[in-house]
Design a protein around this motif. Sequence first.
Motif, PDB file in Angstrom:
ATOM      1  N   THR A   7       0.843  -1.193   0.000  1.00 42.44           N
ATOM      2  CA  THR A   7       0.000   0.000   0.000  1.00 42.44           C
ATOM      3  C   THR A   7       0.878   1.243   0.000  1.00 42.44           C
ATOM      4  OG1 THR A   7      -0.142   0.348   2.400  1.00 42.44           O
ATOM      5  CG2 THR A   7      -1.741  -1.189   1.414  1.00 42.44           C
ATOM      6  N   VAL A  12      -5.244   3.984   1.247  1.00 44.34           N
ATOM      7  CA  VAL A  12      -5.764   2.636   1.022  1.00 44.34           C
ATOM      8  C   VAL A  12      -7.183   2.543   1.579  1.00 44.34           C
ATOM      9  CG1 VAL A  12      -4.788   1.659   3.165  1.00 44.34           C
ATOM     10  CG2 VAL A  12      -5.283   0.163   1.233  1.00 44.34           C
ATOM     11  N   LEU A  17      -8.067  -3.632   2.672  1.00 46.66           N
ATOM     12  CA  LEU A  17      -6.864  -4.100   3.362  1.00 46.66           C
ATOM     13  C   LEU A  17      -7.239  -5.115   4.431  1.00 46.66           C
ATOM     14  CD1 LEU A  17      -3.839  -3.970   4.202  1.00 46.66           C
ATOM     15  CD2 LEU A  17      -4.441  -1.976   5.596  1.00 46.66           C
ATOM     16  N   ALA A  43      -5.360   4.622   6.452  1.00 53.81           N
ATOM     17  CA  ALA A  43      -6.441   4.038   5.656  1.00 53.81           C
ATOM     18  C   ALA A  43      -7.603   5.023   5.558  1.00 53.81           C
ATOM     19  CB  ALA A  43      -6.904   2.729   6.288  1.00 53.81           C
ATOM     20  N   ASN A  78      -4.533   5.435  -3.096  1.00 53.05           N
ATOM     21  CA  ASN A  78      -3.505   4.423  -2.856  1.00 53.05           C
ATOM     22  C   ASN A  78      -2.789   3.992  -4.142  1.00 53.05           C
ATOM     23  OD1 ASN A  78      -2.128   2.309  -1.312  1.00 53.05           O
ATOM     24  ND2 ASN A  78      -3.601   0.922  -2.262  1.00 53.05           N
ATOM     25  N   ALA A 108      -6.857  -0.764  -7.556  1.00 52.30           N
ATOM     26  CA  ALA A 108      -5.485  -1.277  -7.513  1.00 52.30           C
ATOM     27  C   ALA A 108      -4.916  -1.660  -8.886  1.00 52.30           C
ATOM     28  CB  ALA A 108      -5.381  -2.452  -6.553  1.00 52.30           C
TER      29      ALA A 108
END
Length: 178
Positions: A7, A12, A17, A43, A78, A108
């Motif tokens: 990360t 994130v 996560l 986060a 992220n 991602a």
Amino acid sequence: MRAAFLTATEGVEQVELTSPWQALSDKGVTPTLIAPEAGEVQAFRHLDKADTFPSDLTVDEASVDDFDVLVLPGGVANPDALRQDAKALDLVRGFFAAGKPVAAICHAPWTLLEADTVRGRTLTSWPSLRTDLLNAGATWVDEQVEVCTAGPNTLITSRKPDDLPAFNRAVLQELGAA
């Protein structure tokens, strides 16, 4: 077995996560949080700050040889930060070169795209990444989870937090820990 969770230090999506982390931990896989810098990872719950998590290793300290799988949680900020970090991209490329599974959810795949690892692969993502992935040579599908074996490794992708149960099952299945 060990799982690398890569990360950025901020941005994130927390559930992306914590949910895979817990699913893997419950089956005896040891998760390790890797970030570009030592310290805390901030986060988010969508756009709002959530919890912080201590990073276990920096990207400089991490070695592909020490892990069985790479997990890339999403969040908008992220992967956008990771795709600008040359050492993080080298780590991602290292997992592909070693033939090890990589799992990415939501935004991602932006990191995968920047690492030039999606060409010729079929994957899913948050819908707004569709055109970026198509332009990078990937085939994009709108599915809860997509497991692509058409390459040097298995690539597991999912669209969003609602898909986490299917994503977690696919990662565990790939590791033989389901």
